[in-house]
Design a protein around this motif. Sequence first.
Motif, PDB file in Angstrom:
ATOM      1  N   GLU A   1      -4.038 -11.312  -2.019  1.00 55.53           N
ATOM      2  CA  GLU A   1      -2.565 -10.037  -2.099  1.00 55.53           C
ATOM      3  C   GLU A   1      -3.740  -9.020  -2.737  1.00 55.53           C
ATOM      4  OE1 GLU A   1      -0.489 -12.660  -4.557  1.00 55.53           O
ATOM      5  OE2 GLU A   1       0.492 -13.116  -3.139  1.00 55.53           O
ATOM      6  N   ALA A   2      -4.220  -8.920  -3.246  1.00 56.36           N
ATOM      7  CA  ALA A   2      -5.292  -7.938  -3.980  1.00 56.36           C
ATOM      8  C   ALA A   2      -5.287  -6.986  -3.022  1.00 56.36           C
ATOM      9  CB  ALA A   2      -6.514  -8.342  -4.839  1.00 56.36           C
ATOM     10  N   ALA A   3      -6.345  -7.572  -1.801  1.00 52.48           N
ATOM     11  CA  ALA A   3      -6.468  -6.271  -0.469  1.00 52.48           C
ATOM     12  C   ALA A   3      -4.543  -5.957   0.343  1.00 52.48           C
ATOM     13  CB  ALA A   3      -7.157  -7.263   0.615  1.00 52.48           C
ATOM     14  N   ARG A   4      -3.628  -6.434   0.238  1.00 55.87           N
ATOM     15  CA  ARG A   4      -2.943  -6.386   0.557  1.00 55.87           C
ATOM     16  C   ARG A   4      -2.650  -4.812  -0.607  1.00 55.87           C
ATOM     17  NH1 ARG A   4      -0.038 -11.522   1.906  1.00 55.87           N
ATOM     18  NH2 ARG A   4      -1.401 -11.704   4.060  1.00 55.87           N
ATOM     19  N   VAL A   5      -1.950  -5.315  -1.106  1.00 54.97           N
ATOM     20  CA  VAL A   5      -2.004  -4.189  -2.026  1.00 54.97           C
ATOM     21  C   VAL A   5      -3.555  -3.363  -2.137  1.00 54.97           C
ATOM     22  CG1 VAL A   5      -2.098  -3.619  -5.124  1.00 54.97           C
ATOM     23  CG2 VAL A   5      -1.246  -5.350  -4.031  1.00 54.97           C
ATOM     24  N   ASP A   6      -4.729  -3.082  -1.893  1.00 60.71           N
ATOM     25  CA  ASP A   6      -5.626  -2.465  -1.931  1.00 60.71           C
ATOM     26  C   ASP A   6      -5.462  -1.916  -0.111  1.00 60.71           C
ATOM     27  OD1 ASP A   6      -6.844  -2.040  -4.045  1.00 60.71           O
ATOM     28  OD2 ASP A   6      -8.435  -3.351  -3.637  1.00 60.71           O
ATOM     29  N   ALA A   7      -3.878  -1.873   0.738  1.00 63.50           N
ATOM     30  CA  ALA A   7      -3.600  -1.442   2.290  1.00 63.50           C
ATOM     31  C   ALA A   7      -4.973  -1.348   3.268  1.00 63.50           C
ATOM     32  CB  ALA A   7      -4.383   0.748   1.042  1.00 63.50           C
ATOM     33  N   ALA A   8      -4.864  -2.631   2.718  1.00 63.98           N
ATOM     34  CA  ALA A   8      -6.065  -3.232   4.022  1.00 63.98           C
ATOM     35  C   ALA A   8      -4.862  -3.814   5.162  1.00 63.98           C
ATOM     36  CB  ALA A   8      -6.730  -4.481   4.024  1.00 63.98           C
TER      37      ALA A   8
ATOM     38  N   PHE B   1      -5.040  -8.479 -11.295  1.00 70.72           N
ATOM     39  CA  PHE B   1      -4.545  -9.711 -10.945  1.00 70.72           C
ATOM     40  C   PHE B   1      -4.452 -10.796 -11.819  1.00 70.72           C
ATOM     41  CE2 PHE B   1      -3.398  -7.908  -6.948  1.00 70.72           C
ATOM     42  CZ  PHE B   1      -2.928  -8.839  -5.791  1.00 70.72           C
TER      43      PHE B   1
ATOM     44  N   TYR C   1     -13.219  -9.106  -5.459  1.00 79.24           N
ATOM     45  CA  TYR C   1     -14.169  -9.588  -4.377  1.00 79.24           C
ATOM     46  C   TYR C   1     -15.241 -10.361  -4.830  1.00 79.24           C
ATOM     47  CZ  TYR C   1      -9.574  -6.602  -2.523  1.00 79.24           C
ATOM     48  OH  TYR C   1      -8.553  -5.861  -2.451  1.00 79.24           O
TER      49      TYR C   1
ATOM     50  N   ALA D   1       0.760  -1.006  -0.263  1.00 76.88           N
ATOM     51  CA  ALA D   1       0.131  -0.019  -0.364  1.00 76.88           C
ATOM     52  C   ALA D   1       0.589   1.109   0.242  1.00 76.88           C
ATOM     53  CB  ALA D   1      -1.183  -0.046   1.214  1.00 76.88           C
TER      54      ALA D   1
END
Lengths: 331, 374, 352
Positions: free
Chosen positions: C247-254, B81, B87, B73
């Motif tokens: 990983e997508a959520a990590r990239v999304d700063a979660a 991806f 989600y 982040a």
Amino acid sequence: MAIKASAVLERLVEGVMSLVEIPINALERLMGRKRVPYLFLAPNLVLFGIFTFLPIAISVGYAVTGGTNLFVTDRPFVGLDNFRQLLSCQDYSRPGTCQESLFWTAIWNTFWFVGFNVVATLLVALVTALILNRAMVGRGFFRAMFFYPVLLSPVVIGLIWKWFLDRNGLLNAFFEMMGVPPHVFLLEVGWARFFVVLVSVWFHMGFYTLILLAGLQAIPKDLYEAAAIDAASRRRTLFAITLPLLGPNLLVVLILLMIRSVQIFDEAWVLTNGGGPGTANSFIVQYIYQMAFGSDLRLLGLASAASVLMGVVLLALTLVQLRLARKTEEI
Amino acid sequence: MGELKLSSLNKAFGAVHVLHDIDLSVKDGEFVVFVGPSGCGKSTLLRIIAGLEDVTSGRIEIGGRDVGQLSPAERKIAMVFQSYALYPHMSVRKNLAFGLENLKFKRSEIDARIAEAARMLAIEPYLDRKPRQLSGGQRQRVAIGRAIVREPDIFLFDEPLSNLDAALRVQTRAEITRLHQQIKTTMIYVTHDQVEAMTMADKIVILRAGRVEQVGSPLELFDYPRNLFVAGFLGSPRMNIVRASIAGIGPEGASIDLGHGAVLPCDVDPAAVRPGQRVLAGIRPAHFQRVEEGGVPFVVQYYESLGTETYVYGALAETQEPIIVHETGHFAPPSGTRLAIAPMPGRLHVFDPDSELAIARRDAGQRRGAVHGN
Amino acid sequence: MAGTINPVAFLGRTRRRGRIDITDILSWLWLIGGTIAVLVPVVWAGLSSMKPEAEITRFPPSLLPRTTQQVVVPGYDRPLGLWTVTIDGESREMAMVRRIGIKAQMVDPENPAAPVSVDARTISPVQKLTIATENYSDPLERFNFLTYLKNSVFVTVVATILTLIVNAMAAFALSKYRFRGDKAVFVLIISTLMIPLTVVMVPAYMVIVGVGLVDNLWGVIIPTVASPTGVFLLRQYMLTIPDELIEAARVDAASEFRIFWRIVLPLTAPALAVLAIFSVLWRWNDFLWPLIVLSSRENFTLQIGLNAFQGEFSVQWHYILAMTFLSLLPVTVVFLFLQKYITTGIAGTGMK
């Protein structure tokens, strides 16, 4: 309306969670992401530690100490005396000749119960599963019907059957209709033992039926088609295809059934008013319970020694089961 | 902004060394494609840039700051991806909003950015649907949208087209290229498909077994492959490779013997070879032409007619080395036909058979940029 | 749809169309017999629980809950039972005044002045269907059953919520992270599957004494919260969630915790639902552990209360059965609605 309610709920959860998040996120930053999994594991491991691993240690502690004190550190060390007391016997087949005759009564009762219960449950469950596996109308209904008792509480089941078997109960009414003299079933040793097994089969068979049915349905359909083309009779199909392919499941069910049967307590305790008549239905868990909690005199040493012995047997059975489960996976 | 600089990057998973001394710099606004066969480390490299994997050693700079210890982040990157990773339990709108919410953006700003991205990608009608209600192409656009709303310094794409069917892939390829021209943000794109690399990239990075083989613009790499691997990897059908030898070195340069007495001029640096030296000659199928005399005898086995073009499969008459020849338009030689073929002038690549490196050319001036590590 | 099925075709629809052989008949006998065997004790208890105290011990028992109808006849203090009497070939309803041997003295409620004497063997009581609701209302009002109910609900709800949270967290760590000792921790947790409560109940009680939770509902709840079955079930399910989502959520700063509750938990909902159902059943039906931990009446759960109740009121079956039925009702209702979910869940996980 419904959408609004769920949206409100969502907002609520989000609000609560964003508050909960603040300290946890702070902790997360403090520890670094690498150590976060330990944070997630901590509550579970602490609880396991306190309520599973610590008791195992204490159990061994109790088993090698005597007296009636609750705290291990205050108990005198007696070595293997508790085990010696449990195991000293002139003739193991006659509990009366043993120092702890109650223990050996419980052992033999449990032994016979496990034997009859395992065989009866397995047979009933297998037959039921084989029948339910035939493509037939109403399978879902019958499956649910046989499964229903599994969900009931052992106390409820004990009471329902106790009423059914009452002197003035339905079974005696039926007996009278057939011209058979009524019985007080739960006060007659033979009948009482028979019904403890029967109630146990009644209670649990649905669970094992379900597992066996799942196993049966995993057998590829084309095998049966091939057998039909090979002109195999139904009996031959059963013994040459179904049962061999179900074999691993059957073994797992057998071991599971043994593990659970050894621990018989709840429904038998309620049904037989604590193991009656006399000690005819007193089982090993009941012995442990009564030694430890049955009276003000807490014989924790004997109870724990018996627990340790039972634990060893269960552990051995579980290891066998795990091995079988792994083998099943390989197939 | 979106400059990226990697210096002597190494990555090992336990005893397995997957990236070796990677050096690379990317200018702001560049479209860079990492390409290579599967297992070459291109995805790992991308994930390292994203911060999803740690480096074993080396330095990563984005916009001039060392980001090695920063979380994804904090690196101001966004990633698309391979599986899109939308989600599944959130609507498209929430998918787009999630990252911005995490970064504590104002609601009005979030809504504005979502509206802008949705307009740009034409996904407005789907904003309140769940991902499973979308087609593959729509999901793809949502995944890109989720990256766009973040307004990152660098976009990272991990084989984003591999789950689309062929027609959609061509279309989406063009859309991503157009997007890049529109927003002019640095994009790093991983693919195993050399066509994607050729058509989209400003700069291609070819990787093999954890090492950078060559870096350069698509045409530089196509015209001046540094080694056999690059030569074979770019271009479809693959470049033909045949055994040959240096016939001689004259005043007009070197000549190469392709067998059957077919001796042709070639533009290798005469100083880099000696007569009789065994070499490998590389000629792309499209760079063969039929000749009346002086060519190499080639026996046709079969051909594939695609309408506008024809691929002729066969072998050299003497050495039986398989050869593919490209012909424009209709051409239907019966099996067993003997043809005489020769490479077009200046289109013959010469490689050293031991080092597999291209042998230096006379027109060395054009080799700018075709050097390892740029 | 069920209404359109022709019963003959329904029974005849077996494996081979048009042919019913002996195995088909035996199969149906087995299934129907089994269904009756399952239902009879339960239904019998249910019917009995609605019988009034006087009726319940009557032998041979009547099937349905009925009471003898009573009438108030002028000139008699107590209400009198109503009987069917046949006099001169005519059937009449009369009230019984008293009974001596085989003679019964009856009066006509319309004309109470003239009692008649009839053969007691020829008369039968006039009964009507009644439901003895007092079997249900009395224990709820006079005894502690509401308290037991409240305790059971508390234990079930709190323990289930904690079980879900604690085990989901552990399962998340064990399925989505690689860290030092991850395999060892997993094996350690799974190995506790082998240690049933019955083996450690004595020292577990001592631990409860040590932490001061004896005779406390929390003492029932907390030791059962960390469940190896739960961890295993949830972990297996979470393994199927693609790592790219995380990983997508990590990239999304979660944050990691945010990934857990915003991404992983919602996606694990089906497995959480299965665990929740089991957890509810475990707690609602649990007997041995609460029996050990709880000692005072106001802390009893329904099962313990029921057990104690039957010890004290060993002859008051009308109360016992009513309360038994009350505690069986929620489980039955849950099963009726979630039957498919529960059976497939169990078949899939092999737990109960």
